[in-house]
Design a protein around this motif. Structure first.
Motif, PDB file in Angstrom:
ATOM      1  N   ARG A  95       0.964  -1.240   0.042  1.00  0.00           N
ATOM      2  CA  ARG A  95      -0.132  -0.101   0.006  1.00  0.00           C
ATOM      3  C   ARG A  95       0.910   1.222  -0.056  1.00  0.00           C
ATOM      4  NH1 ARG A  95      -4.344   2.194  -1.876  1.00  0.00           N
ATOM      5  NH2 ARG A  95      -5.953   3.117  -0.525  1.00  0.00           N
ATOM      6  N   ILE A  96       1.876   1.199   0.688  1.00  0.00           N
ATOM      7  CA  ILE A  96       3.059   2.307   0.823  1.00  0.00           C
ATOM      8  C   ILE A  96       3.664   2.424  -0.740  1.00  0.00           C
ATOM      9  CG2 ILE A  96       4.932   3.304   1.849  1.00  0.00           C
ATOM     10  CD1 ILE A  96       2.551   3.181   3.663  1.00  0.00           C
ATOM     11  N   GLU A  97       4.107   1.385  -1.049  1.00  0.00           N
ATOM     12  CA  GLU A  97       4.630   1.263  -2.291  1.00  0.00           C
ATOM     13  C   GLU A  97       3.712   1.960  -3.523  1.00  0.00           C
ATOM     14  OE1 GLU A  97       6.841  -1.721  -5.448  1.00  0.00           O
ATOM     15  OE2 GLU A  97       5.632  -2.290  -3.676  1.00  0.00           O
ATOM     16  N   SER A  98       2.556   1.737  -3.450  1.00  0.00           N
ATOM     17  CA  SER A  98       1.528   1.938  -4.230  1.00  0.00           C
ATOM     18  C   SER A  98       1.142   3.559  -4.452  1.00  0.00           C
ATOM     19  CB  SER A  98       0.310   1.089  -4.520  1.00  0.00           C
ATOM     20  OG  SER A  98      -0.442   1.493  -3.436  1.00  0.00           O
ATOM     21  N   LEU A  99       1.171   4.038  -3.315  1.00  0.00           N
ATOM     22  CA  LEU A  99       0.822   5.454  -3.049  1.00  0.00           C
ATOM     23  C   LEU A  99       2.020   6.636  -2.893  1.00  0.00           C
ATOM     24  CD1 LEU A  99      -1.831   4.979  -0.300  1.00  0.00           C
ATOM     25  CD2 LEU A  99      -2.297   5.764  -2.747  1.00  0.00           C
ATOM     26  N   THR A 100       3.245   6.132  -3.114  1.00  0.00           N
ATOM     27  CA  THR A 100       4.661   6.746  -2.857  1.00  0.00           C
ATOM     28  C   THR A 100       4.364   7.651  -4.159  1.00  0.00           C
ATOM     29  OG1 THR A 100       5.567   4.941  -1.829  1.00  0.00           O
ATOM     30  CG2 THR A 100       7.156   6.886  -2.974  1.00  0.00           C
ATOM     31  N   PRO A 101       5.010   9.006  -3.902  1.00  0.00           N
ATOM     32  CA  PRO A 101       5.230   9.507  -2.553  1.00  0.00           C
ATOM     33  C   PRO A 101       4.277  10.109  -1.733  1.00  0.00           C
ATOM     34  CG  PRO A 101       5.620  11.132  -4.623  1.00  0.00           C
ATOM     35  CD  PRO A 101       5.012  10.020  -5.071  1.00  0.00           C
ATOM     36  N   LEU A 102       4.573   9.835  -0.541  1.00  0.00           N
ATOM     37  CA  LEU A 102       3.542  10.310   0.521  1.00  0.00           C
ATOM     38  C   LEU A 102       4.225  11.332   1.341  1.00  0.00           C
ATOM     39  CD1 LEU A 102       2.040   6.885   1.792  1.00  0.00           C
ATOM     40  CD2 LEU A 102       0.837   8.673   0.818  1.00  0.00           C
ATOM     41  N   SER A 103       3.430  12.497   1.661  1.00  0.00           N
ATOM     42  CA  SER A 103       4.032  13.556   2.590  1.00  0.00           C
ATOM     43  C   SER A 103       3.857  13.032   3.941  1.00  0.00           C
ATOM     44  CB  SER A 103       3.394  14.749   2.373  1.00  0.00           C
ATOM     45  OG  SER A 103       3.349  15.206   1.057  1.00  0.00           O
ATOM     46  N   LEU A 104       3.092  12.179   4.245  1.00  0.00           N
ATOM     47  CA  LEU A 104       2.833  11.896   5.787  1.00  0.00           C
ATOM     48  C   LEU A 104       1.910  10.478   5.884  1.00  0.00           C
ATOM     49  CD1 LEU A 104       2.957  12.670   8.675  1.00  0.00           C
ATOM     50  CD2 LEU A 104       0.939  13.724   8.432  1.00  0.00           C
ATOM     51  N   VAL A 105       2.222   9.662   6.720  1.00  0.00           N
ATOM     52  CA  VAL A 105       1.053   8.332   7.293  1.00  0.00           C
ATOM     53  C   VAL A 105       0.808   8.657   8.500  1.00  0.00           C
ATOM     54  CG1 VAL A 105       0.916   6.037   7.255  1.00  0.00           C
ATOM     55  CG2 VAL A 105       2.627   6.964   5.639  1.00  0.00           C
ATOM     56  N   VAL A 106      -0.548   8.756   8.651  1.00  0.00           N
ATOM     57  CA  VAL A 106      -1.226   8.744   9.941  1.00  0.00           C
ATOM     58  C   VAL A 106      -1.914   7.390  10.338  1.00  0.00           C
ATOM     59  CG1 VAL A 106      -2.934  10.176  11.330  1.00  0.00           C
ATOM     60  CG2 VAL A 106      -1.889  11.509   9.314  1.00  0.00           C
ATOM     61  N   VAL A 107      -1.491   6.848  11.331  1.00  0.00           N
ATOM     62  CA  VAL A 107      -1.848   5.529  11.767  1.00  0.00           C
ATOM     63  C   VAL A 107      -2.849   5.796  12.920  1.00  0.00           C
ATOM     64  CG1 VAL A 107      -1.032   3.209  12.526  1.00  0.00           C
ATOM     65  CG2 VAL A 107       0.149   4.381  10.764  1.00  0.00           C
ATOM     66  N   MET A 108      -4.029   5.251  13.182  1.00  0.00           N
ATOM     67  CA  MET A 108      -4.845   5.336  14.371  1.00  0.00           C
ATOM     68  C   MET A 108      -5.484   3.851  14.448  1.00  0.00           C
ATOM     69  SD  MET A 108      -7.775   8.069  15.485  1.00  0.00           S
ATOM     70  CE  MET A 108      -9.504   7.402  15.908  1.00  0.00           C
ATOM     71  N   LEU A 109      -4.612   2.987  15.068  1.00  0.00           N
ATOM     72  CA  LEU A 109      -5.103   1.568  15.352  1.00  0.00           C
ATOM     73  C   LEU A 109      -5.074   1.162  16.813  1.00  0.00           C
ATOM     74  CD1 LEU A 109      -3.309  -0.338  12.343  1.00  0.00           C
ATOM     75  CD2 LEU A 109      -5.943   0.196  12.549  1.00  0.00           C
ATOM     76  N   GLY A 110      -5.543   0.283  17.225  1.00  0.00           N
ATOM     77  CA  GLY A 110      -5.200  -0.341  18.293  1.00  0.00           C
ATOM     78  C   GLY A 110      -6.616  -0.900  19.020  1.00  0.00           C
ATOM     79  N   ILE A 111      -7.844  -0.242  18.917  1.00  0.00           N
ATOM     80  CA  ILE A 111      -8.865  -0.808  19.673  1.00  0.00           C
ATOM     81  C   ILE A 111      -9.112  -1.982  19.409  1.00  0.00           C
ATOM     82  CG2 ILE A 111     -11.230  -0.127  20.289  1.00  0.00           C
ATOM     83  CD1 ILE A 111      -9.263   1.861  21.415  1.00  0.00           C
ATOM     84  N   ASN A 112      -8.872  -2.573  18.170  1.00  0.00           N
ATOM     85  CA  ASN A 112      -9.413  -3.778  17.716  1.00  0.00           C
ATOM     86  C   ASN A 112      -8.452  -5.075  18.343  1.00  0.00           C
ATOM     87  OD1 ASN A 112     -12.078  -3.452  16.236  1.00  0.00           O
ATOM     88  ND2 ASN A 112     -10.742  -2.345  15.005  1.00  0.00           N
ATOM     89  N   ASP A 113      -7.389  -4.658  18.647  1.00  0.00           N
ATOM     90  CA  ASP A 113      -6.436  -5.515  19.527  1.00  0.00           C
ATOM     91  C   ASP A 113      -6.993  -6.216  20.750  1.00  0.00           C
ATOM     92  OD1 ASP A 113      -4.929  -4.800  17.386  1.00  0.00           O
ATOM     93  OD2 ASP A 113      -3.186  -3.911  18.698  1.00  0.00           O
ATOM     94  N   PHE A 114      -8.112  -5.430  21.274  1.00  0.00           N
ATOM     95  CA  PHE A 114      -8.689  -5.582  22.301  1.00  0.00           C
ATOM     96  C   PHE A 114     -10.054  -6.247  22.374  1.00  0.00           C
ATOM     97  CE2 PHE A 114      -5.969  -1.794  23.055  1.00  0.00           C
ATOM     98  CZ  PHE A 114      -5.102  -2.599  23.814  1.00  0.00           C
TER      99      PHE A 114
END
Length: 219
Positions: free
Chosen positions: A75-94
């Motif tokens: 996914r990163i490769e296909s969208l490059t160049p990216l100025s920023l990646v925002v990650v908001m994950l975690g709740i489903n780990d619980f």
């Protein structure tokens, strides 16, 4: 144009609590972020990759493709160049089927960070900076989703501190969404519409500062 990837789960997808419906683009926080940044003349496109039920590194035994580390490098490769990646994950780990605590989730986050940075992007293109957004902690789950999140309010305790430590070790940017918004009183997990607006506009300021900082460095 600056391209920003938002990589998240249903809290970013815009699931309306107690329904299976979705907020409009301009009503969910990634859309608010794009609109706000463009109004500040940043010339931005926010690309949403937000999948309901996505974990950091764990599989869902009932639905395929919920392991957030799988396919991320491509996914990163296909969208490059990216100025920023925002990650908001975690709740489903619980979710109920996982016996994770905050530390284990933070180790999953570390895998996500390393996967982004090790993606096979084209030579000469920059590895994108990463902003980790810690989701607001869940409260007691209610309604139809309650069986999926039994005990999540206890298992997630310490998540902010654990994620902050990982972002410091890996030199990422950090924002605690729980400092400005809270989980819905209707289901205890997702964000109500007003919380999406608040979070989106708070992140406009955070991301605007990051874009300006990296633009100065590149000059």
């Amino acid at each position: 144009m600056n391209h920003i990837l938002v990589y998240g789960d249903s809290l970013s997808w815009g699931l309306i609590p107690t329904t299976r419906e979705r907020l409009s683009f301009e009503g969910r926080w990634p859309g608010v972020l794009e609109i706000g940044l463009n109004s500040a003349e940043h010339h931005v496109r926010v690309v949403e990759d937000c999948l309901n039920g996505r974990r950091t590194v764990w599989d869902d035994p009932f639905k395929p493709g919920r392991n957030g580390a799988q396919g991320l490098a491509q996914r990163i490769e296909s969208l490059t160049p990216l100025s920023l990646v925002v990650v908001m994950l975690g709740i489903n780990d619980f979710q109920t089927m996982h016996q994770n605590d905050a530390w284990m989730s933070s180790q999953g986050l570390a895998v996500i960070i390393n996967t982004i940075r090790q993606a096979p992007i084209e030579p000469g293109m920059q590895i994108p900076p990463i902003l980790i957004v810690v989701p607001p902690l869940p409260t007691t789950p209610k309604g139809a989703i309650a069986p999926k999140f039994i005990g999540c309010e206890h298992k997630s305790q310490g998540l902010v501190e654990a994620y902050k430590e990982v972002t410091a070790v890996h030199n990422c940017h950090f924002f605690d969404a729980g400092s400005v918004v809270s989980a819905s009183e209707f289901d205890g997990v997702h964000l109500d519409a007003d919380q999406h607006l608040i979070l989106g506009w708070e992140l406009v300021g955070v991301v605007s500062s990051l874009l300006k900082y990296y633009q100065r460095i590149e000059r």
